[in-house]
Design a protein around this motif. Structure first.
Motif, short mmCIF file in Angstrom:
data_model
loop_
_atom_site.label_atom_id
_atom_site.label_comp_id
_atom_site.label_asym_id
_atom_site.label_seq_id
_atom_site.Cartn_x
_atom_site.Cartn_y
_atom_site.Cartn_z
N THR A 221 0.74 -1.15 0.24
CA THR A 221 -0.06 -0.05 0.05
C THR A 221 0.84 1.26 0.04
O THR A 221 0.58 2.22 -0.71
N LYS A 233 -3.62 -1.44 14.35
CA LYS A 233 -3.34 -0.28 13.39
C LYS A 233 -2.89 -0.97 12.11
O LYS A 233 -3.38 -0.37 11.07
N ASP A 236 -6.10 -2.24 10.40
CA ASP A 236 -6.84 -1.07 10.05
C ASP A 236 -6.36 -0.37 8.72
O ASP A 236 -6.96 -0.29 7.60
N ASN A 237 -4.89 -0.30 8.64
CA ASN A 237 -4.38 0.30 7.42
C ASN A 237 -4.28 -0.64 6.28
O ASN A 237 -4.77 -0.10 5.21
N TYR A 240 -8.82 -3.10 6.77
CA TYR A 240 -9.91 -2.66 6.72
C TYR A 240 -10.08 -1.49 5.63
O TYR A 240 -11.27 -1.38 5.12
N LYS A 241 -9.49 -0.38 5.94
CA LYS A 241 -9.56 0.96 5.26
C LYS A 241 -9.74 0.79 3.85
O LYS A 241 -10.57 1.51 3.24
N GLN A 245 -17.51 0.79 1.69
CA GLN A 245 -18.26 0.71 2.93
C GLN A 245 -19.17 -0.45 3.14
O GLN A 245 -19.40 -0.96 4.07
N LYS A 248 -17.25 -3.38 4.45
CA LYS A 248 -17.03 -3.17 5.95
C LYS A 248 -18.27 -3.46 6.77
O LYS A 248 -18.24 -4.17 7.95
#
Length: 827
Positions: A221, A233, A236-237, A240-241, A245, A248
């Motif tokens: 990424t 974290k 998440d990075n 998930y992010k 949507q 998610k």
């Protein structure tokens, strides 16, 4: 630099590949490492590559019942009849039921390279499952291997199993990736790194593959490696992010489940696109996996914890709707306990009580006691008022759980709720009748007391009860109905007649559950008086009645009395035939708890014949598991244990157990058990030269027995107490009764001695020298592989020779082989 977008590149180091190549050389493999070391993927891919027949079982909690249900489901893929038999047998808590499981599995044609893969076994640490697995392992089922993966392991006898060649133990160090392996792993995923980068990654992750994977995603990424202490974290990075949507939202919906199916996902998320999301997520991301065997999806522990943290921040209405939808799914699919769990989380007691009503308590095991009580303790009054049947189920469950301190409060509450309801008279009467029926069980084994409630219930109700399953075991596993209901000395005839009067009411309420039991009790009454002719007539009536609606537990009780009548005649060949009929009843009914009943029948007969080695070991150890031997049958098992102590000459041990025997026989009063106990006390006191204490004990036994003419306990033990009976006879104490006992004993004694001399002469099995060597090593616990290594022969030769040993010695497992050598050390 990174060459291609390949996140699913799988890499297995040489050391893990080499270790796992040994899976098919051992009955058991344990792979132990913390979360995120790729245990499951490594085992799964290795077994797939080896074209193994994999039975994959994911463990989510410590519930033995859940473990067993899932295991039975897996076995249905090999043999559906075997799976059904295993399910009816229930989890094997002791050696008897373990041997039955072994027998069922060995009768099935197991496909080549079959592996039972139990994933996340650590949830079962400290339970009886370990002992069961060890039993299967040391008996080496052909073509059957077990693999356990666990974060940490608490397994019995690991060192001994390893030493004897049963266990391949793979630890964390086999799964860690060292720098040169990290280079190869990243290359498989399309990323080229140098040795310096690999060293830094190793220092950061200590070879933990999940962290290496997350760092890999982050590198793709952002083009650089981050070193961070926050795994969430990174999740998440990197994971998930980047998701849309909708994806998610879908994953947050699914994180409340340990596992889920496609149809479940569509139902709970209320969106048909769940199918597409699942395909895309599993194709791109190692953190959601699909199990082809169970056709279910599993989110990785790290990711699921991350998602649950996000869910916790959602507003109350979001979480309530989600859990309510999950409860609806499980209710729709008849998984009532799971439905209750989700309904409770959102305070939906209306649907929780509906699940209880539909389940009828059939899923409630002792392990669920606390949570079931919690549900009802916290249930608001208004919901109880509208769900009275659920409260009746709960009241019956409290009796089953022996929670008699809670029962009066619940009984009073249900009574008031029924009386204050706006039901029509018929419905109200039916519920009040159900309540009377439930209350009858609080008077258990008091025939007249139970009868009062049953009569009231019949007057009130215009239908059978909703609580009783006619296939359940009416006798609680006792081989004797008389033992269960003969509770007051001097009133046996009255109790026999009261039973005949009570049972038609019970049958009316239960569609004939326990049919024929009153005739078994009557037949046992005649038998104990020495009236064998009328006993045989009554027992035939019992069998006719029991077969009308198929009541195998009553049939077995009837067959047990027939066996005792046959022993009196000295016809041991027919005794064997009747025992075979008992086993046929179990096979036909698949009521496997009745194995323990048959074992008690076998134990009783062999105790009478003084064949202590042939009494089942669980009876002679005096330790019983509540899951299989219901409490009302305990006192009967002590009748066998007491006689065993006499045969073994363990008189002091017997006297030390007397208080315990009497206590057990007093909870649900059993005069029969107390009579036997005092006879044993008399015999033991006589053998340690305490004649006055022996006479006193025998008088107590006679005091309880002779008013009802219960003679057979004395006849069956006359070989130990005849001198005492003679002494009492000379002192004119119970002279006529003793005269009758001795008259019955004379032909009984002749029959028993004839059977012993004809059928129980010990003979040494004719083993070859090689068979003796193999038998000794197998009895010591060595695997076929290790026996072959020690004797310089192949494992297949060991297996063939061991089969011959089993046939010659009349055993069918290493456990029984060891037992034989323990009893015959100089074979």
């Amino acid at each position: 630099m990174y060459k291609q977008n390949n996140n699913r590149g799988l890499y297995f180091s040489e050391k893990i590949t080499e270790s796992m190549n040994g899976i098919f050389n051992y009955p058991l493999t344990i792979v132990e490492a913390p979360m995120g070391y790729g245990k499951t993927i490594a085992v799964r891919e290795h077994l797939n590559f080896a074209h193994a027949n994999v039975l994959w079982q994911k463990i989510y909690d410590s519930s033995i019942n859940s473990f067993w249900n899932d295991l039975c489901f897996l076995f249905s893929k090999i043999n559906s009849n075997c799976a059904q038999s295993l399910a009816r047998l229930g989890f094997p808590f002791d050696r008897l039921s373990m041997r039955e499981v072994l027998k069922l599995i060995e009768e099935v044609e197991i496909p080549e390279k079959t592996v039972l893969f139990i994933d996340d076994y650590h949830h079962l640490n400290g339970t009886e499952v370990g002992r069961f697995i060890e039993f299967l392992v040391i008996n080496e089922i052909d073509r059957f291997h077990i693999v356990l993966t666990a974060r940490f392991i608490d397994f019995p006898n690991i060192e001994e199993l390893t030493l004897k060649g049963y266990l391949l133990y793979i630890r964390k160090d086999h799964l860690e990736l060292v720098p040169n392996e990290i280079v190869k792993y990243y290359s498989a995923c399309g990323v080229s790194i140098n040795n310096s980068d690999a060293e830094k990654l190793y220092a950061t992750t200590e070879g933990w593959i999940s962290a290496l994977y997350l760092l890999l995603i982050n590198y793709k990424t952002e083009g650089r490696f981050l070193t961070t202490n926050s795994i969430y974290k990174l999740v998440d990075n990197a994971i998930y992010k980047p998701l849309a949507q909708e994806v998610k939202d879908f994953l947050i919906h699914m994180c409340i489940f340990d596992s889920f199916t496609k149809t479940q996902a569509v139902f709970v998320w209320e969106n048909e696109e769940a199918n597409l999301f699942l395909e895309d997520i599993t194709r791109k991301n190692l953190f959601v996996n699909y199990n082809i065997n169970t056709k279910s999806y599993h989110i990785h522990h790290i990711f699921i914890n991350f998602l649950q943290n996000i869910l916790a921040e959602k507003d109350a209405s979001y979480k309530e709707k989600l859990n309510k939808r999950a409860g609806d799914w499980y209710l729709k699919n008849n998984e009532y306990l799971a439905a209750m769990h989700y309904f409770y989380k959102v305070g939906d007691f209306e649907n929780l009580l509906l699940a209880v009503e539909l389940d009828k308590g059939e899923s409630f095991y002792l392990e669920h006691k606390e949570v079931i009580i919690k549900y009802f303790e916290e249930c608001p009054y208004e919901y109880k008022q509208d769900n009275l049947v659920a409260l009746l189920v709960y009241a019956m469950t409290l009796i089953r759980f022996n929670e008699m301190s809670l029962f009066p409060k619940v009984y009073e509450e249900v009574t008031l709720l029924i009386q204050s309801s706006s039901l029509n008279p018929v419905s109200m009467n039916n519920l009040m009748g159900e309540l009377e029926f439930v209350k009858s069980f609080t008077r258990y084994n008091h025939i007249m007391g139970m009868s009062e409630h049953l009569k009231k219930a019949c007057k009130l109700m215009n239908r059978p009860s909703v609580f009783i399953n006619t296939k359940s075991i009416w006798t609680f596993g006792s081989p004797s109905v008389l033992h269960l209901f003969y509770r007051e000395s001097g009133k046996l005839e009255q109790e026999v007649h009261a039973m005949k009067e009570m049972m038609p009411y019970y049958y009316q309420l239960t569609n004939g559950h326990g049919m024929g039991s009153e005739y078994v009790m009557e037949a046992e009454w005649y038998y104990n008086k020495g009236d064998f002719e009328n006993a045989e007539i009554a027992i035939n009536k019992a069998q006719v009645q029991a077969n009308i609606i198929f009541q195998p537990n009553i049939v077995i009780s009837a067959l047990f009395l027939q066996i005792k009548l046959t022993l009196v005649k000295g016809d041991y060949a027919h005794v064997r035939y009747l025992f075979n009929k008992m086993h046929e009843e179990i096979v036909e009914s698949q009521l496997y708890p009745l194995m323990y009943t048959i074992d008690m029948c076998v134990g009783f007969v062999n105790a009478c014949l003084r064949q202590d080695r042939k009494i089942p070991e669980w009876l002679t150890e005096g330790t019983f598991n509540s899951s299989h031997l219901f409490f009302p049958a305990r006192a009967f098992s002590n009748i066998i244990l007491g006689r065993f102590f006499l045969i073994k000459g363990e008189y002091l041990k017997l006297l030390g157990n007397v208080e315990y025997f009497i206590t057990i026989a007093s909870i649900f009063p059993s005069i029969l058990a107390k009579i036997y106990t005092m006879i044993y006390v008399a015999a033991a006191e006589e053998h340690i030269f305490r004649r006055s204490e022996a006479i006193e004990a025998l008088k107590k036994a006679l005091d309880m027995a002779v008013t009802d003419k219960v003679y057979m306990p004395f006849v069956e033990n006359c070989d130990y107490i005849q001198p005492l009976l003679d002494a009492l006879y000379l002192h004119d104490i119970y002279r006529e009764h003793i005269k009758q006992i001795l008259a019955i004993y004379k032909p009984y004694h002749n029959s028993m001695e004839q059977i012993i001399s004809r059928y129980f002469i010990e003979s040494k099995p004719n083993l070859t020298k090689r068979e003796e060597e193999i038998a000794q090593l197998a009895a010591e616990g060595y695997s076929n592989k290790r026996i072959g290594e020690r004797l310089y022969i192949s494992p297949n030769t060991v297996k063939t020779q061991l089969k011959s040993v089993y046939e010659k010695m009349g055993v069918n497992s290493r456990f029984l082989l060891k037992q034989y050598f323990d009893e015959n050390p100089r074979m």
